[in-house]
Design a protein around this motif. Sequence first.
Motif, PDB file in Angstrom:
ATOM      1  N   GLY A 169      -2.099   4.790 -17.030  1.00 46.25           N
ATOM      2  CA  GLY A 169      -1.339   3.611 -16.614  1.00 46.25           C
ATOM      3  C   GLY A 169      -2.089   2.756 -15.608  1.00 46.25           C
ATOM      4  N   ILE A 170      -2.298   1.499 -15.935  1.00 44.76           N
ATOM      5  CA  ILE A 170      -3.026   0.595 -15.039  1.00 44.76           C
ATOM      6  C   ILE A 170      -2.110   0.074 -13.936  1.00 44.76           C
ATOM      7  N   THR A 171      -0.951  -0.451 -14.300  1.00 43.18           N
ATOM      8  CA  THR A 171       0.001  -0.897 -13.276  1.00 43.18           C
ATOM      9  C   THR A 171       0.454   0.302 -12.441  1.00 43.18           C
ATOM     10  N   ARG A 172       0.643   1.436 -13.091  1.00 45.96           N
ATOM     11  CA  ARG A 172       0.997   2.681 -12.392  1.00 45.96           C
ATOM     12  C   ARG A 172      -0.022   2.987 -11.290  1.00 45.96           C
ATOM     13  N   GLN A 173      -1.299   2.892 -11.624  1.00 45.12           N
ATOM     14  CA  GLN A 173      -2.340   3.192 -10.642  1.00 45.12           C
ATOM     15  C   GLN A 173      -2.357   2.165  -9.516  1.00 45.12           C
ATOM     16  N   LYS A 174      -2.049   0.912  -9.832  1.00 47.33           N
ATOM     17  CA  LYS A 174      -2.013  -0.115  -8.787  1.00 47.33           C
ATOM     18  C   LYS A 174      -0.919   0.187  -7.766  1.00 47.33           C
ATOM     19  N   ILE A 175       0.239   0.676  -8.243  1.00 50.23           N
ATOM     20  CA  ILE A 175       1.316   1.053  -7.326  1.00 50.23           C
ATOM     21  C   ILE A 175       0.871   2.205  -6.431  1.00 50.23           C
ATOM     22  N   ILE A 176       0.218   3.185  -7.020  1.00 51.84           N
ATOM     23  CA  ILE A 176      -0.278   4.328  -6.241  1.00 51.84           C
ATOM     24  C   ILE A 176      -1.276   3.848  -5.184  1.00 51.84           C
ATOM     25  N   ASP A 177      -2.178   2.956  -5.585  1.00 54.90           N
ATOM     26  CA  ASP A 177      -3.187   2.433  -4.658  1.00 54.90           C
ATOM     27  C   ASP A 177      -2.546   1.653  -3.513  1.00 54.90           C
ATOM     28  N   ILE A 178      -1.527   0.852  -3.831  1.00 50.63           N
ATOM     29  CA  ILE A 178      -0.838   0.065  -2.800  1.00 50.63           C
ATOM     30  C   ILE A 178      -0.147   0.990  -1.804  1.00 50.63           C
ATOM     31  N   CYS A 179       0.505   2.018  -2.320  1.00 48.71           N
ATOM     32  CA  CYS A 179       1.173   2.981  -1.434  1.00 48.71           C
ATOM     33  C   CYS A 179       0.181   3.581  -0.447  1.00 48.71           C
ATOM     34  N   LYS A 180      -0.954   3.997  -0.960  1.00 52.84           N
ATOM     35  CA  LYS A 180      -1.965   4.630  -0.100  1.00 52.84           C
ATOM     36  C   LYS A 180      -2.510   3.645   0.927  1.00 52.84           C
ATOM     37  N   SER A 181      -2.728   2.393   0.497  1.00 53.99           N
ATOM     38  CA  SER A 181      -3.282   1.410   1.426  1.00 53.99           C
ATOM     39  C   SER A 181      -2.285   1.032   2.517  1.00 53.99           C
ATOM     40  N   LYS A 182      -0.981   1.181   2.231  1.00 53.38           N
ATOM     41  CA  LYS A 182       0.070   0.827   3.183  1.00 53.38           C
ATOM     42  C   LYS A 182       0.639   2.055   3.903  1.00 53.38           C
ATOM     43  N   LYS A 183      -0.050   3.185   3.735  1.00 49.85           N
ATOM     44  CA  LYS A 183       0.354   4.440   4.415  1.00 49.85           C
ATOM     45  C   LYS A 183       1.749   4.897   3.984  1.00 49.85           C
ATOM     46  N   ILE A 184       2.115   4.571   2.752  1.00 50.27           N
ATOM     47  CA  ILE A 184       3.370   5.074   2.191  1.00 50.27           C
ATOM     48  C   ILE A 184       3.062   6.383   1.472  1.00 50.27           C
ATOM     49  N   LYS A 185       3.806   7.395   1.751  1.00 59.02           N
ATOM     50  CA  LYS A 185       3.558   8.680   1.117  1.00 59.02           C
ATOM     51  C   LYS A 185       3.826   8.582  -0.378  1.00 59.02           C
ATOM     52  N   VAL A 186       2.834   8.928  -1.185  1.00 63.85           N
ATOM     53  CA  VAL A 186       2.975   8.891  -2.630  1.00 63.85           C
ATOM     54  C   VAL A 186       2.446  10.200  -3.199  1.00 63.85           C
ATOM     55  N   TYR A 187       3.199  10.755  -4.132  1.00 69.55           N
ATOM     56  CA  TYR A 187       2.853  12.065  -4.674  1.00 69.55           C
ATOM     57  C   TYR A 187       2.781  11.996  -6.199  1.00 69.55           C
ATOM     58  N   GLU A 188       1.660  12.452  -6.742  1.00 66.04           N
ATOM     59  CA  GLU A 188       1.536  12.658  -8.184  1.00 66.04           C
ATOM     60  C   GLU A 188       1.712  14.152  -8.414  1.00 66.04           C
ATOM     61  N   LYS A 189       2.866  14.527  -8.906  1.00 71.25           N
ATOM     62  CA  LYS A 189       3.195  15.939  -8.986  1.00 71.25           C
ATOM     63  C   LYS A 189       4.188  16.217 -10.102  1.00 71.25           C
ATOM     64  N   ASN A 190       4.369  17.488 -10.396  1.00 66.33           N
ATOM     65  CA  ASN A 190       5.404  17.901 -11.334  1.00 66.33           C
ATOM     66  C   ASN A 190       6.763  17.893 -10.639  1.00 66.33           C
ATOM     67  N   PHE A 191       7.797  17.432 -11.345  1.00 67.31           N
ATOM     68  CA  PHE A 191       9.148  17.493 -10.794  1.00 67.31           C
ATOM     69  C   PHE A 191      10.152  17.554 -11.941  1.00 67.31           C
ATOM     70  N   LYS A 192      11.302  18.096 -11.640  1.00 69.79           N
ATOM     71  CA  LYS A 192      12.342  18.290 -12.644  1.00 69.79           C
ATOM     72  C   LYS A 192      13.343  17.132 -12.625  1.00 69.79           C
ATOM     73  N   LEU A 193      14.154  17.080 -13.638  1.00 72.47           N
ATOM     74  CA  LEU A 193      15.171  16.043 -13.745  1.00 72.47           C
ATOM     75  C   LEU A 193      16.138  16.084 -12.563  1.00 72.47           C
ATOM     76  N   LYS A 194      16.441  17.275 -12.063  1.00 70.86           N
ATOM     77  CA  LYS A 194      17.358  17.421 -10.936  1.00 70.86           C
ATOM     78  C   LYS A 194      16.877  16.633  -9.726  1.00 70.86           C
ATOM     79  N   GLU A 195      15.578  16.649  -9.483  1.00 73.32           N
ATOM     80  CA  GLU A 195      15.016  15.902  -8.351  1.00 73.32           C
ATOM     81  C   GLU A 195      15.168  14.397  -8.565  1.00 73.32           C
ATOM     82  N   VAL A 196      15.016  13.962  -9.800  1.00 71.38           N
ATOM     83  CA  VAL A 196      15.165  12.547 -10.124  1.00 71.38           C
ATOM     84  C   VAL A 196      16.607  12.090  -9.908  1.00 71.38           C
TER      85      VAL A 196
END
Length: 304
Positions: free
Chosen positions: A244-271
Amino acid sequence: MSFYTLIITRPIILFELIFIMVSSHDFVKDNRNKNIKIYINGKFYNRNKAKISVFDSANLLGDGVWDSIRFHNNKFIFLIEHLNRLFKDAKLLDIKIPLNKKQITGILNKTVKLNKIKTDGHLRIIISRGIKSTPYQSPKVTITKPSITIIPEFKKTEAGVYKKGLKLVTVNTIRGPQNVQNPQINSLSKLNCIIACIEAQKKKADEALMLDINKNVATCNSTHFFYVKNNSVFTSTGKYCVTGITRQKIIDICKSKKIKVYEKNFKLKEVINADEAFVTGTFAGVVPVNKINNKKFKIKSDNL
């Protein structure tokens, strides 16, 4: 302030990423599309005369790759990233694109110029393995170089969907492993996503929220999924979704703005317990989610 508000209120950071593209795949009808000129293997054809062979690999087997690029204010959005993905995916399918990135860029520029597209343009690049001598899956019966098609459109997103948000539902169709059909490849063979999309539509939803083989949330059928909890942003590992290109841009923006961003496994319950959710995509930009299954998410008007 919600995460979604933060993203929308950073126009300097996101002038290329979101601009006004904040809806689903619904678009405003434009009569200029009746007369677009489509590129096919070195020539341009009027829409009503643009044709490929019935023996083309795309038609026979869905054998090929594709990518889409936005054209806004006389500029392609993230062109290098899209071309890199296109060539990466073609290589994974053992398809050698007969033109290099510079040559394709030249054709793209010629396409928007010929069609007089200045903004709100959407271009689909399609690379098939080529024409076959007979309907059969083996590349050995391919008798031409890979085919290249570029379809330009005047395509502005429908703002109403942005204000409303998307309804997602989980479906039975999952994202499979790489040794079945690599889910990271943007291939013409979209059966997996199509079946998920059909399931979602039968449930009166806008998109399907798809799980992976381990029952973790992976992606949507045509966009990438994010959720927000306690001011932290979460998305999948990316193992079971298209690069994902737009997906990666969001991740990059989060990191540049010191927003915690996690690429991880998660279940529907967490969502379901999330504070917010949104999806991303080339055509859509960033789109809020208003409902997942029976869980509603509030979209505040001051976030828009």
